[in-house]
Scaffold this motif. Structure first.
Motif, mmCIF file in Angstrom:
data_model
loop_
_atom_site.group_PDB
_atom_site.id
_atom_site.type_symbol
_atom_site.label_atom_id
_atom_site.label_comp_id
_atom_site.label_asym_id
_atom_site.label_seq_id
_atom_site.Cartn_x
_atom_site.Cartn_y
_atom_site.Cartn_z
ATOM 1 N N CYS A 9 0.843 -1.192 0.000
ATOM 2 C CA CYS A 9 0.000 0.000 0.000
ATOM 3 C C CYS A 9 0.889 1.256 0.000
ATOM 4 O O CYS A 9 1.802 1.367 0.820
ATOM 5 C CB CYS A 9 -0.923 0.015 1.213
ATOM 6 N N CYS A 12 -0.341 3.540 3.338
ATOM 7 C CA CYS A 12 -0.144 3.107 4.727
ATOM 8 C C CYS A 12 1.336 3.122 5.105
ATOM 9 O O CYS A 12 2.205 2.890 4.284
ATOM 10 C CB CYS A 12 -0.709 1.701 4.924
ATOM 11 N N CYS A 27 -5.801 -2.887 -0.044
ATOM 12 C CA CYS A 27 -5.201 -2.804 1.287
ATOM 13 C C CYS A 27 -6.258 -3.198 2.319
ATOM 14 O O CYS A 27 -7.432 -2.879 2.151
ATOM 15 C CB CYS A 27 -4.732 -1.362 1.493
ATOM 16 N N ALA A 29 -6.945 -1.819 4.925
ATOM 17 C CA ALA A 29 -7.569 -0.575 5.402
ATOM 18 C C ALA A 29 -8.538 0.020 4.377
ATOM 19 O O ALA A 29 -9.129 1.074 4.618
ATOM 20 C CB ALA A 29 -6.490 0.450 5.745
ATOM 21 N N HIS A 31 -7.792 0.825 1.096
ATOM 22 C CA HIS A 31 -7.181 1.582 -0.005
ATOM 23 C C HIS A 31 -6.996 0.679 -1.226
ATOM 24 O O HIS A 31 -6.522 -0.448 -1.087
ATOM 25 C CB HIS A 31 -5.803 2.118 0.401
HETATM 26 ZN ZN LIG Z 1 -3.442 1.186 2.898
#
Ligand SMILES: [Zn+2]
Length: 198
Positions: A9, A12, A27, A29, A31
């Motif tokens: 990523c 991150c 990702c 998270a 993304h």
């Molecule tokens: Zn990320």
């Protein structure tokens, strides 16, 4: 095994490894970082003497829509990279999966002529960036293999017993088999191209 990957990523910190999601890399998270198109991989495997080296130019000509490689072509350069340690064969195989993933970004599948076994690829970090992996076995009778290995120059691997038992093992693992005893390299290459297109 140490984990390493192609896609991290870019948002991150610290680095997070990404997972495939369609043609992108996701990702955890949420993304979406990069384009990560995936294609199948076709592995034509076989013990020494099966005819892999001989068919390579024919197969490359038969399959312009794919990228065709003889994995042995990178043994010497990777040997230099790893020296003075011996070649890390796990990393060697993973590197080839990364090459196939790179080829996939242009929309093409990859065909590898190799001595790889199915179980050697499944747990590799780059395996997630390939869709299906298909194996075909290039094979010949033991008598033909012995004859071919004996006709090679002395600097090539001539451990005939080991190659005969490796060939026997591969027959128990791979159901798609192409016999090269009486087939010309061009005929075998056509058969492999047909298998890939199917
Ligand atoms: Zn990320």
């Amino acid at each position: 095994m140490k984990r390493w990957t192609m896609h991290y990523c870019q948002l991150c910190d610290p680095p997070v490894t990404l997972l495939p999601d369609g043609d992108r890399a996701l990702c955890p998270a949420g993304h979406y970082s990069e384009s990560a198109r995936r294609q199948p991989l076709y592995v034509v495997t076989g013990a020494s003497g099966a005819g892999k080296t001989t068919i390579f130019p024919f197969l490359a000509a038969e399959l312009p829509e794919c990228a065709v490689f003889d994995v042995d072509w990178l043994i010497d350069p990777i040997g230099v990279v790893c020296a003075p340690e011996p070649i890390n064969w796990v990393a060697f195989r993973d590197a080839w999966l990364s090459v196939a993933h790179g080829v996939a970004q242009g929309g093409r599948a990859t065909v590898l002529l190799s001595t790889f076994m199915p179980e050697q690829l499944e747990d590799l970090p780059a395996r997630r960036w390939i869709t299906d992996v298909h194996f075909a076995l290039l094979d010949c009778t033991d008598a033909a293999r012995v004859r071919r290995l004996k006709s090679r120059p002395s600097w090539r691997d001539q451990n005939t017993d080991r190659q005969l038992s490796f060939a026997a093992y591969l027959r128990t693992q791979i159901s798609t088999v192409l016999q090269t005893d009486d087939a010309s390299p061009a005929t075998t290459a056509s058969a492999i191209a047909e298998w890939v297109r199917r």
